[in-house]
Write an enzyme that holds these catalytic residues in place. Sequence first.
Site, PDB file in Angstrom:
ATOM      1  N   ASP A   1       0.868   4.150   4.143  1.00 36.96           N
ATOM      2  CA  ASP A   1       1.116   3.053   5.072  1.00 36.96           C
ATOM      3  C   ASP A   1      -0.051   2.093   5.187  1.00 36.96           C
ATOM      4  O   ASP A   1      -1.207   2.493   5.247  1.00 36.96           O
ATOM      5  CB  ASP A   1       1.467   3.610   6.457  1.00 36.96           C
TER       6      ASP A   1
ATOM      7  N   GLU B   1      15.084   4.796   9.296  1.00 35.13           N
ATOM      8  CA  GLU B   1      14.091   5.850   9.077  1.00 35.13           C
ATOM      9  C   GLU B   1      13.189   5.902  10.303  1.00 35.13           C
ATOM     10  O   GLU B   1      12.621   4.889  10.696  1.00 35.13           O
ATOM     11  CB  GLU B   1      13.212   5.525   7.868  1.00 35.13           C
TER      12      GLU B   1
END
Length: 271
Positions: free
Chosen positions: A64, A53
Amino acid sequence: MAGNIELLNSVLASARAENRAALVGYLPAGFPTVDGGVQAMTAMLDGGCDVVEVGLPHSDPVLDGPVIQTADDIALRAGVKIADVIRTVGEVHTATGAPILCMTYWNPVDRYGVERFAADLAAAGGAGCILPDLPVEESEIWRKAAEQHGLATVFVVAPSSRDERLAKITAAGSGFVYAASLMGVTGTRESVGNEAQELVRRTRAVTDLPVCVGLGVSTPDHAAEVAQFADGVIVGSAFVKRLLDAPDPDSGLAAVRALAGELAEGVRKRA
């Protein structure tokens, strides 16, 4: 030119045929540099990853944790652009023949142009997109463009997703389902826990798509644990951390290649 959703499907099917989980690695584009990122992702695939990815760095990455935020910040300060992200996808795919996905928040795609983004990603050899913040109810414009260009649309499900919601999300997705192992952000943790296993069980009850688990998977032991119940194991922060901690670029490449090898051993430890 059509994208590589069929390549993604076949790689995931091959892992299943080998009675193992697929290993999916993640790095943001432009980190540590654009070319350095291409080299690192290629090293991850050479080391044992099945799929990579490519993250599109974002100034407010809600999913994140601090490790990936640090890498995003390095890439953004260096001026990384969407064109660099798409070039990264293309160069890594050309170098390895592996399925390469783009992981991005929706806003950059929307601003770039949905049809243009799908077309450019497919032309680069991309296999699809993971869109963690795109609600399935608002995804039709993207899904149409993705389908037209041969790209997978991977949605993220979480332990908080109710069963009817899981059914709705997975019915709209393709490629695989990204199961977030816990409520929270990416990062390395002591264990992956039971929530992930239960989420995979509930997701499998409503879809035939492979279910890959991410968020918090960072060690070979984690990978082995998740491989017992999931179709794929997704690792991001641990790869980023190896590059952040490396004293020089060559050491960083060696470190991510070695980690990929260790994790690949882990995903093969099925009972």
